[in-house]
Write a protein that holds these residues in place. Structure first.
Motif, PDB file in Angstrom:
ATOM      1  N   GLY A 253       0.960  -1.357   0.306  1.00 11.59           N
ATOM      2  CA  GLY A 253      -0.288   0.183   0.028  1.00 11.59           C
ATOM      3  C   GLY A 253       0.920   1.400  -0.061  1.00 11.59           C
ATOM      4  O   GLY A 253       1.325   1.589   0.554  1.00 11.59           O
ATOM      5  N   PHE A 254       0.223   2.295  -1.011  1.00 15.68           N
ATOM      6  CA  PHE A 254       1.047   3.120  -0.725  1.00 15.68           C
ATOM      7  C   PHE A 254       0.193   4.540  -0.324  1.00 15.68           C
ATOM      8  O   PHE A 254      -0.683   4.666  -0.139  1.00 15.68           O
ATOM      9  CB  PHE A 254       1.333   3.918  -2.314  1.00 15.68           C
ATOM     10  N   GLY A 255       1.245   5.237   0.022  1.00 15.21           N
ATOM     11  CA  GLY A 255       0.720   6.270   0.632  1.00 15.21           C
ATOM     12  C   GLY A 255       1.036   7.398   2.565  1.00 15.21           C
ATOM     13  O   GLY A 255       2.499   6.803   2.682  1.00 15.21           O
ATOM     14  N   ASN A 256       1.033   8.859   2.658  1.00 11.83           N
ATOM     15  CA  ASN A 256       1.774   9.001   3.412  1.00 11.83           C
ATOM     16  C   ASN A 256       0.730   9.049   4.808  1.00 11.83           C
ATOM     17  O   ASN A 256       1.543  10.546   5.866  1.00 11.83           O
ATOM     18  CB  ASN A 256       3.044   9.937   3.483  1.00 11.83           C
ATOM     19  N   ASN A 257      -0.213   8.241   4.797  1.00 14.09           N
ATOM     20  CA  ASN A 257      -1.386   8.978   6.205  1.00 14.09           C
ATOM     21  C   ASN A 257      -1.441   7.949   6.992  1.00 14.09           C
ATOM     22  O   ASN A 257      -3.007   7.393   5.969  1.00 14.09           O
ATOM     23  CB  ASN A 257      -2.291   9.898   5.917  1.00 14.09           C
ATOM     24  N   GLU A 258      -0.852   6.944   7.246  1.00 17.64           N
ATOM     25  CA  GLU A 258      -1.710   6.032   8.129  1.00 17.64           C
ATOM     26  C   GLU A 258      -3.260   6.128   8.253  1.00 17.64           C
ATOM     27  O   GLU A 258      -3.626   5.026   8.189  1.00 17.64           O
ATOM     28  CB  GLU A 258      -1.102   5.364   9.328  1.00 17.64           C
ATOM     29  N   ARG A 259      -3.281   6.577   9.504  1.00 18.81           N
ATOM     30  CA  ARG A 259      -4.999   6.888   9.499  1.00 18.81           C
ATOM     31  C   ARG A 259      -5.688   7.853   8.567  1.00 18.81           C
ATOM     32  O   ARG A 259      -7.173   6.756   8.541  1.00 18.81           O
ATOM     33  CB  ARG A 259      -5.163   8.224  10.586  1.00 18.81           C
ATOM     34  N   LYS A 260      -5.851   7.516   6.764  1.00 15.42           N
ATOM     35  CA  LYS A 260      -6.560   7.953   6.348  1.00 15.42           C
ATOM     36  C   LYS A 260      -6.214   6.778   5.062  1.00 15.42           C
ATOM     37  O   LYS A 260      -7.124   6.143   4.012  1.00 15.42           O
ATOM     38  CB  LYS A 260      -6.874   9.567   5.191  1.00 15.42           C
ATOM     39  N   GLU A 261      -5.289   6.335   5.132  1.00 13.85           N
ATOM     40  CA  GLU A 261      -4.449   5.689   3.692  1.00 13.85           C
ATOM     41  C   GLU A 261      -4.228   4.047   3.755  1.00 13.85           C
ATOM     42  O   GLU A 261      -3.300   4.020   5.593  1.00 13.85           O
ATOM     43  CB  GLU A 261      -3.664   6.488   2.975  1.00 13.85           C
ATOM     44  N   VAL A 262      -4.679   2.722   3.701  1.00 16.33           N
ATOM     45  CA  VAL A 262      -4.069   1.435   3.688  1.00 16.33           C
ATOM     46  C   VAL A 262      -2.521   1.856   3.238  1.00 16.33           C
ATOM     47  O   VAL A 262      -2.354   1.965   2.104  1.00 16.33           O
ATOM     48  CB  VAL A 262      -4.628   0.991   2.510  1.00 16.33           C
ATOM     49  N   THR A 263      -1.980   1.355   3.981  1.00 16.05           N
ATOM     50  CA  THR A 263      -0.021   1.359   3.695  1.00 16.05           C
ATOM     51  C   THR A 263       0.525   0.202   4.024  1.00 16.05           C
ATOM     52  O   THR A 263       1.793  -0.332   4.215  1.00 16.05           O
ATOM     53  CB  THR A 263       0.312   2.570   4.067  1.00 16.05           C
ATOM     54  N   LYS A 264      -0.159  -0.598   5.019  1.00 14.01           N
ATOM     55  CA  LYS A 264      -0.033  -1.968   6.101  1.00 14.01           C
ATOM     56  C   LYS A 264      -0.291  -3.597   4.916  1.00 14.01           C
ATOM     57  O   LYS A 264       0.362  -4.645   5.680  1.00 14.01           O
ATOM     58  CB  LYS A 264       0.346  -1.931   7.340  1.00 14.01           C
ATOM     59  N   LYS A 265      -1.073  -3.133   4.236  1.00 12.61           N
ATOM     60  CA  LYS A 265      -1.069  -4.640   3.337  1.00 12.61           C
ATOM     61  C   LYS A 265      -0.483  -4.745   2.166  1.00 12.61           C
ATOM     62  O   LYS A 265      -0.301  -3.518   1.279  1.00 12.61           O
ATOM     63  CB  LYS A 265      -3.114  -4.562   3.677  1.00 12.61           C
ATOM     64  N   SER A 266      -1.112  -6.138   1.091  1.00  9.45           N
ATOM     65  CA  SER A 266      -0.305  -6.303   0.612  1.00  9.45           C
ATOM     66  C   SER A 266      -1.442  -6.404  -0.880  1.00  9.45           C
ATOM     67  O   SER A 266      -2.152  -7.651  -0.605  1.00  9.45           O
ATOM     68  CB  SER A 266       1.060  -6.904   0.222  1.00  9.45           C
ATOM     69  N   LYS A 267      -0.702  -6.723  -2.149  1.00 12.65           N
ATOM     70  CA  LYS A 267      -2.107  -7.725  -3.028  1.00 12.65           C
ATOM     71  C   LYS A 267      -0.832  -7.932  -3.418  1.00 12.65           C
ATOM     72  O   LYS A 267       0.948  -7.755  -3.943  1.00 12.65           O
ATOM     73  CB  LYS A 267      -2.611  -6.270  -3.498  1.00 12.65           C
ATOM     74  N   TRP A 268      -1.168  -9.310  -3.784  1.00  8.70           N
ATOM     75  CA  TRP A 268      -0.142 -10.610  -4.879  1.00  8.70           C
ATOM     76  C   TRP A 268      -0.736 -10.609  -6.073  1.00  8.70           C
ATOM     77  O   TRP A 268      -1.958 -10.871  -6.428  1.00  8.70           O
ATOM     78  CB  TRP A 268      -0.569 -11.653  -3.561  1.00  8.70           C
TER      79      TRP A 268
END
Length: 377
Positions: A253-268
């Motif tokens: 996941g791409f982002g700079n705001n963990e409260r609003k953007e999904v950054t800790k998951k992955s797609k395969w």
């Protein structure tokens, strides 16, 4: 028989004469040996030698890492090609010694998996090597041989059977299905089991099938583990090995705001749609499928990777989603530059305003079944 020129060939040949090791990685059956043989046969400006890393005699001779021995074996050789180099014990140390002690020499080495050869070569070859990832045939390579009309006519076939080189040599659907089924059941995972000592091959196959069904969706390692009866850590380890074996790749996941953007998951995704379809036994045509959009999205991301490799662009790949369920399929980041790509079968009615608002510096593009050829070749 249709043979497509590999665009890595020129890049590799341009490095011959640099006193370096040129390592060609890739999954089994992507044509690494064939590519190296083409380079070997075309080299005419010096003395050359071809050896096979599976040869026990070769392994024994290379084990004696002394200047005298290596000078005896390789003095005067300008180009040394080592096929299946990962089979040679301590290959990294041997290549380092060879490059340091024998001049002038360039070594090209193939490895069917990155995790074994890279572990052996990473530290010893620091500053002494260039690496290349040979993927299945790219749209750019196909376009060097086939006309746009021929490519468009074969689009559905490529989405179903993928782009492994041997697929293009088979004449009917049954042969292609048998080839891909044999590939996923026998040789594709051979290195994972051989070099990592994984005993439960059935669990790895089941994991791949689960990923195939969830391709392009965010993955929960805990859910995968619960389904398979494996720990979360084991699932992550298996996925890491499959990624290093060039079967799968992930987008974070791409982002700079963990409260609003999904950054800790992955797609395969799979490096090849044919492998994905073979794992779940699905070779139906477009009109009989509900996953055509997922296959198209995967194809676009695969081709973007191949295009960037051809252009020697060092790109990081992500997806973007916020917690309001707005998303962008592919984010490419190169330095400070951001390219956002939507992969849709048809032109979408709108794009993510939230992403454009958060990243106004980003360039946005939309790739559809109507324009993919001009954008990806």
């Amino acid at each position: 028989m249709v043979l497509f020129p590999r665009q890595l060939k020129d890049q590799i040949e341009s490095r011959i004469g640099t006193q370096k090791v040129l390592v060609i990685y890739g999954s089994r059956r992507t044509g690494k040996t064939y590519l190296m043989r083409e380079i070997f046969n075309g080299f005419a400006t010096g003395k050359k030698l071809w050896i096979n890393g599976e040869d026990l005699d070769i392994q024994r001779r290379l084990a004696e890492r002394t200047t005298k021995n290596y000078q005896l074996l390789f003095a005067g050789i300008d180009l040394l090609c080592i096929d299946e180099a990962q089979n040679i014990p301590n290959i990294g140390e041997s290549l380092k010694f060879l490059i340091d002690e024998v001049m002038p020499i360039t070594v090209i080495a193939t490895g069917s998996s990155s995790f074994d050869l890279s572990k052996s070569t990473g530290a010893p070859l620091l500053g002494r090597s260039y690496t290349y990832h040979l993927m299945p045939i790219s749209l750019g390579e196909i376009s060097l041989v086939l006309s746009p009309l021929e490519i468009l006519n074969q689009h559905a076939e490529r989405m179903i059977y993928g782009n492994y080189p041997e697929i293009f040599q088979l004449s009917n659907e049954r042969e292609k299905q048998e080839y891909l089924t044999e590939l996923v059941q026998s040789s594709l995972l051979k290195d994972v089991f051989q070099f990592e000592g994984i005993q439960n091959s059935r669990k790895v196959q089941q994991l791949l099938q689960l990923i195939a069904y969830q391709m392009g969706s965010e993955v929960s390692y805990n859910e995968l583990g619960n389904t398979l009866g494996l720990s979360k850590n084991t699932v992550e380890r298996y996925l890491d090995l499959l990624e290093k074996n060039f079967i799968l790749f992930s987008l974070r996941g791409f982002g700079n705001n963990e409260r609003k953007e999904v950054t800790k998951k992955s797609k395969w995704y799979f490096y090849d749609n044919g492998i994905r379809n073979a794992l779940i036994g699905r070779f139906e045509g477009k009109n009989s499928r509900t996953d055509w959009g997922n296959l198209f999205e995967a194809m676009v991301i695969q081709e973007r990777q191949r295009l960037n490799q051809r252009n020697r662009a060092w790109v990081q790949y992500y997806f973007w989603r916020n917690y309001n369920q707005q998303e962008v399929d592919l984010i490419e980041k190169q330095g400070d530059q951001i390219l956002a790509i939507e992969c849709k079968l048809t032109e979408p009615k709108r794009v993510s305003k939230a992403f454009l608002s958060n990243y106004p510096e980003a360039v946005f593009d939309i790739i559809t079944e109507s324009n993919y050829l001009e954008k990806l070749k």
